[in-house]
Design a protein around this motif. Structure first.
Motif, PDB file in Angstrom:
ATOM      1  N   GLU A  69       0.826  -1.208   0.000  1.00  0.00           N
ATOM      2  CA  GLU A  69       0.000   0.000   0.000  1.00  0.00           C
ATOM      3  C   GLU A  69       0.864   1.263   0.000  1.00  0.00           C
ATOM      4  O   GLU A  69       0.456   2.304  -0.523  1.00  0.00           O
ATOM      5  CB  GLU A  69      -0.968  -0.014   1.177  1.00  0.00           C
ATOM      6  CG  GLU A  69      -2.045  -1.085   1.081  1.00  0.00           C
ATOM      7  CD  GLU A  69      -2.873  -0.989  -0.186  1.00  0.00           C
ATOM      8  OE1 GLU A  69      -3.082   0.142  -0.695  1.00  0.00           O
ATOM      9  OE2 GLU A  69      -3.309  -2.039  -0.705  1.00  0.00           O
ATOM     10  N   GLY A  70       2.066   1.155   0.555  1.00  0.00           N
ATOM     11  CA  GLY A  70       3.012   2.272   0.458  1.00  0.00           C
ATOM     12  C   GLY A  70       3.419   2.537  -0.978  1.00  0.00           C
ATOM     13  O   GLY A  70       3.573   3.689  -1.395  1.00  0.00           O
ATOM     14  N   ALA A  71       3.578   1.461  -1.743  1.00  0.00           N
ATOM     15  CA  ALA A  71       3.898   1.615  -3.164  1.00  0.00           C
ATOM     16  C   ALA A  71       2.746   2.286  -3.906  1.00  0.00           C
ATOM     17  O   ALA A  71       2.959   3.131  -4.784  1.00  0.00           O
ATOM     18  CB  ALA A  71       4.210   0.248  -3.777  1.00  0.00           C
ATOM     19  N   ARG A  72       1.517   1.921  -3.550  1.00  0.00           N
ATOM     20  CA  ARG A  72       0.359   2.560  -4.199  1.00  0.00           C
ATOM     21  C   ARG A  72       0.377   4.073  -3.952  1.00  0.00           C
ATOM     22  O   ARG A  72       0.069   4.859  -4.855  1.00  0.00           O
ATOM     23  CB  ARG A  72      -0.934   1.956  -3.658  1.00  0.00           C
ATOM     24  CG  ARG A  72      -2.164   2.313  -4.507  1.00  0.00           C
ATOM     25  CD  ARG A  72      -3.481   1.964  -3.799  1.00  0.00           C
ATOM     26  NE  ARG A  72      -3.576   0.590  -3.388  1.00  0.00           N
ATOM     27  CZ  ARG A  72      -4.058  -0.405  -4.131  1.00  0.00           C
ATOM     28  NH1 ARG A  72      -4.453  -0.152  -5.368  1.00  0.00           N
ATOM     29  NH2 ARG A  72      -4.135  -1.634  -3.638  1.00  0.00           N
ATOM     30  N   LEU A  73       0.741   4.469  -2.746  1.00  0.00           N
ATOM     31  CA  LEU A  73       0.819   5.898  -2.425  1.00  0.00           C
ATOM     32  C   LEU A  73       1.912   6.595  -3.229  1.00  0.00           C
ATOM     33  O   LEU A  73       1.737   7.733  -3.687  1.00  0.00           O
ATOM     34  CB  LEU A  73       1.059   6.088  -0.930  1.00  0.00           C
ATOM     35  CG  LEU A  73      -0.105   5.732  -0.012  1.00  0.00           C
ATOM     36  CD1 LEU A  73       0.340   5.742   1.453  1.00  0.00           C
ATOM     37  CD2 LEU A  73      -1.273   6.707  -0.205  1.00  0.00           C
ATOM     38  N   LYS A  74       3.055   5.922  -3.408  1.00  0.00           N
ATOM     39  CA  LYS A  74       4.128   6.493  -4.239  1.00  0.00           C
ATOM     40  C   LYS A  74       3.639   6.712  -5.669  1.00  0.00           C
ATOM     41  O   LYS A  74       3.918   7.741  -6.292  1.00  0.00           O
ATOM     42  CB  LYS A  74       5.341   5.552  -4.258  1.00  0.00           C
ATOM     43  CG  LYS A  74       6.108   5.451  -2.969  1.00  0.00           C
ATOM     44  CD  LYS A  74       7.253   4.451  -3.133  1.00  0.00           C
ATOM     45  CE  LYS A  74       8.013   4.237  -1.825  1.00  0.00           C
ATOM     46  NZ  LYS A  74       9.116   3.267  -1.985  1.00  0.00           N
ATOM     47  N   ILE A  75       2.933   5.708  -6.187  1.00  0.00           N
ATOM     48  CA  ILE A  75       2.442   5.779  -7.561  1.00  0.00           C
ATOM     49  C   ILE A  75       1.375   6.870  -7.683  1.00  0.00           C
ATOM     50  O   ILE A  75       1.351   7.625  -8.665  1.00  0.00           O
ATOM     51  CB  ILE A  75       1.911   4.400  -7.998  1.00  0.00           C
ATOM     52  CG1 ILE A  75       3.071   3.396  -8.054  1.00  0.00           C
ATOM     53  CG2 ILE A  75       1.210   4.479  -9.351  1.00  0.00           C
ATOM     54  CD1 ILE A  75       2.641   1.941  -8.090  1.00  0.00           C
ATOM     55  N   GLN A  76       0.497   6.969  -6.687  1.00  0.00           N
ATOM     56  CA  GLN A  76      -0.506   8.039  -6.677  1.00  0.00           C
ATOM     57  C   GLN A  76       0.154   9.407  -6.752  1.00  0.00           C
ATOM     58  O   GLN A  76      -0.233  10.269  -7.555  1.00  0.00           O
ATOM     59  CB  GLN A  76      -1.354   7.969  -5.410  1.00  0.00           C
ATOM     60  CG  GLN A  76      -2.327   9.148  -5.266  1.00  0.00           C
ATOM     61  CD  GLN A  76      -2.761   9.400  -3.826  1.00  0.00           C
ATOM     62  OE1 GLN A  76      -2.473   8.604  -2.926  1.00  0.00           O
ATOM     63  NE2 GLN A  76      -3.442  10.514  -3.595  1.00  0.00           N
ATOM     64  N   LYS A  77       1.171   9.601  -5.926  1.00  0.00           N
ATOM     65  CA  LYS A  77       1.872  10.890  -5.905  1.00  0.00           C
ATOM     66  C   LYS A  77       2.560  11.160  -7.233  1.00  0.00           C
ATOM     67  O   LYS A  77       2.521  12.286  -7.754  1.00  0.00           O
ATOM     68  CB  LYS A  77       2.902  10.899  -4.765  1.00  0.00           C
ATOM     69  CG  LYS A  77       3.665  12.200  -4.640  1.00  0.00           C
ATOM     70  CD  LYS A  77       4.648  12.153  -3.481  1.00  0.00           C
ATOM     71  CE  LYS A  77       5.440  13.461  -3.374  1.00  0.00           C
ATOM     72  NZ  LYS A  77       6.443  13.407  -2.265  1.00  0.00           N
ATOM     73  N   HIS A  78       3.178  10.127  -7.811  1.00  0.00           N
ATOM     74  CA  HIS A  78       3.905  10.300  -9.070  1.00  0.00           C
ATOM     75  C   HIS A  78       2.981  10.778 -10.187  1.00  0.00           C
ATOM     76  O   HIS A  78       3.343  11.667 -10.970  1.00  0.00           O
ATOM     77  CB  HIS A  78       4.561   8.977  -9.467  1.00  0.00           C
ATOM     78  CG  HIS A  78       5.299   9.036 -10.764  1.00  0.00           C
ATOM     79  ND1 HIS A  78       6.564   9.576 -10.870  1.00  0.00           N
ATOM     80  CD2 HIS A  78       4.948   8.639 -12.013  1.00  0.00           C
ATOM     81  CE1 HIS A  78       6.965   9.502 -12.123  1.00  0.00           C
ATOM     82  NE2 HIS A  78       6.007   8.939 -12.839  1.00  0.00           N
TER      83      HIS A  78
END
Length: 404
Positions: A69-78
């Motif tokens: 889910e941390g990766a999902r947040l990184k991708i959302q921000k990107h």
């Protein structure tokens, strides 16, 4: 400013030899190479965190869930999505396109029209043909010109109140053309149509802002962004994702299940049935970190320099023709030499350790437009060098001499 020598140290595969020659990798439009920083994340996951996510109370499951889910947040921000649940993690670009195409079946009817551009990869053609067969909707094509650019006046003429969906790639995988997608989206929205953009080729080179674009759906595969294969994303506006029915049934995408009735989970889980590619999602986040660490402005500037240099050098070869000469273009060169089949050129280059792609690049309608069987495609990334381009040019000259 890119320090290419330092960057190349991050990619272990660039040290290997092919057919006794140092590898020169110019097939980045098919799959980019993976830096050690991302490889380390993959190894670390399977060494220390391997467990199924979301459903476990034990420590490993919770830690793996946090990483995913941390990766999902990184991708959302990107991508600057408004909400993290607008990021649906998929198996890749094709999965995301098929998800939308399948789910839209319940929203289309006979007489509706969907538009697709002449520059599309087969993955952004075939699912829409299948959708039209299921619903009775009509597929129409936005034509292209000799330079490999979409004819925007024809696009405007095709749009009407019957238009429900528009599908276009951000960048052509076969020609490198950068399409004016912001204008395309704006024009589609004026007639009430939704837009899906295939971002597979754009995301290694630029950093799309989905809110600024006002795009309804945007699809990406991680393996073209220095990430692993088998993982990608579908961005969808919350309002659209809530309208669409689930694509697949199974675990994780449910709220309550009885034999009489099932209710579905909220976003993003509604579209993420079954055990996901957990490691792939985490590594996708690491790849996004890696690319942002270099900087997309620096990447774009350096790759444009490589494109200009390679274009000038290749055009000095007599009989060589480049297909795709759009004013706005990224680091892809598709070419042929008169009288020589592209496959033969690619085979000889491989003997020299130079990896290029030959054929129609899953874009057969483009090749039909130019009345050719295919092209040799050299696609450059930020870890390539002008010295490698020099070797490509000499290799093409050698191939021409051998095959003429």
């Amino acid at each position: 400013m890119i320090n290419v020598d330092k960057i190349r140290e991050d990619f272990p595969i660039l040290n290997r030899k092919v057919n006794g020659k140092p590898l020169i990798y110019f097939d980045n439009a098919a799959t980019s190479q993976t830096p050690q920083q991302v490889i380390d994340v993959i190894v670390d996951y399977y060494s220390n965190y391997n467990a199924n996510i979301h459903r476990g109370v034990h420590t490993l499951s919770q830690e793996a869930t946090d990483l995913y889910e941390g990766a999902r947040l990184k991708i959302q921000k990107h991508f600057n999505a408004k909400h993290n649940y607008e990021i649906i993690l998929t198996s890749g670009t094709t999965h995301g396109i098929n998800l939308v195409a399948s789910s839209f079946s319940s929203l289309l009817e006979k007489g509706d029209e969907v538009l697709v551009s002449a520059l599309e990869h087969h993955s952004n053609i075939v699912p829409w043909q299948m959708l039209c067969e299921r619903t009775g909707a009509t597929l129409k094509v936005i034509p292209m010109n000799e330079q490999g650019e979409l004819i925007m006046s024809d696009y405007e003429a095709l749009l009407s109140q019957k238009t429900k969906l528009v599908f276009v790639n951000h960048i052509s995988n076969a020609l490198g053309t950068i399409n004016p997608i912001k204008k395309i989206i704006e024009m589609a929205h004026e007639v009430g149509a939704a837009v899906l953009v295939d971002g597979a080729q754009s995301c290694p080179h630029i950093k799309p802002d989905v809110q600024d674009l006002d795009v309804d759906f945007y699809v990406v595969g991680a393996h073209k962004m220095c990430g692993p294969t088998g993982v990608g994303l579908l961005y969808g506006k919350e309002e659209w994702l809530n309208k669409l029915p689930p694509y697949q049934g199974g675990g994780e995408m449910i709220d309550q299940v009885t034999f009489e009735k099932t209710t579905y989970a909220g976003l993003p889980h509604k579209f993420e049935a079954g055990t996901p590619n957990i490691c792939g999602g985490i590594a996708f986040g690491a790849a996004v970190d890696y690319l942002n660490g270099i900087g997309f402005d620096a990447i774009a500037s350096y790759e444009h320099e490589l494109l200009d240099y390679a274009t000038q050098q290749l055009l000095d070869i007599e009989g060589l023709k480049i297909y795709g000469t759009a004013k706005e273009k990224t680091s892809v060169i598709s070419f042929n030499i008169q009288g020589i089949h592209p496959y033969d050129i690619g085979t000889i280059l491989d003997k020299m350790g130079i990896a290029v792609r030959t054929g129609h690049h899953c874009a057969q309608p483009i090749m039909d437009f130019y009345k050719i069987p295919g092209t040799v495609r050299a696609s450059f990334a930020f870890y390539n060098t002008k010295q490698e381009i020099d070797a490509l040019v000499e290799g093409v000259k050698t191939a021409k001499m051998m095959l003429s």
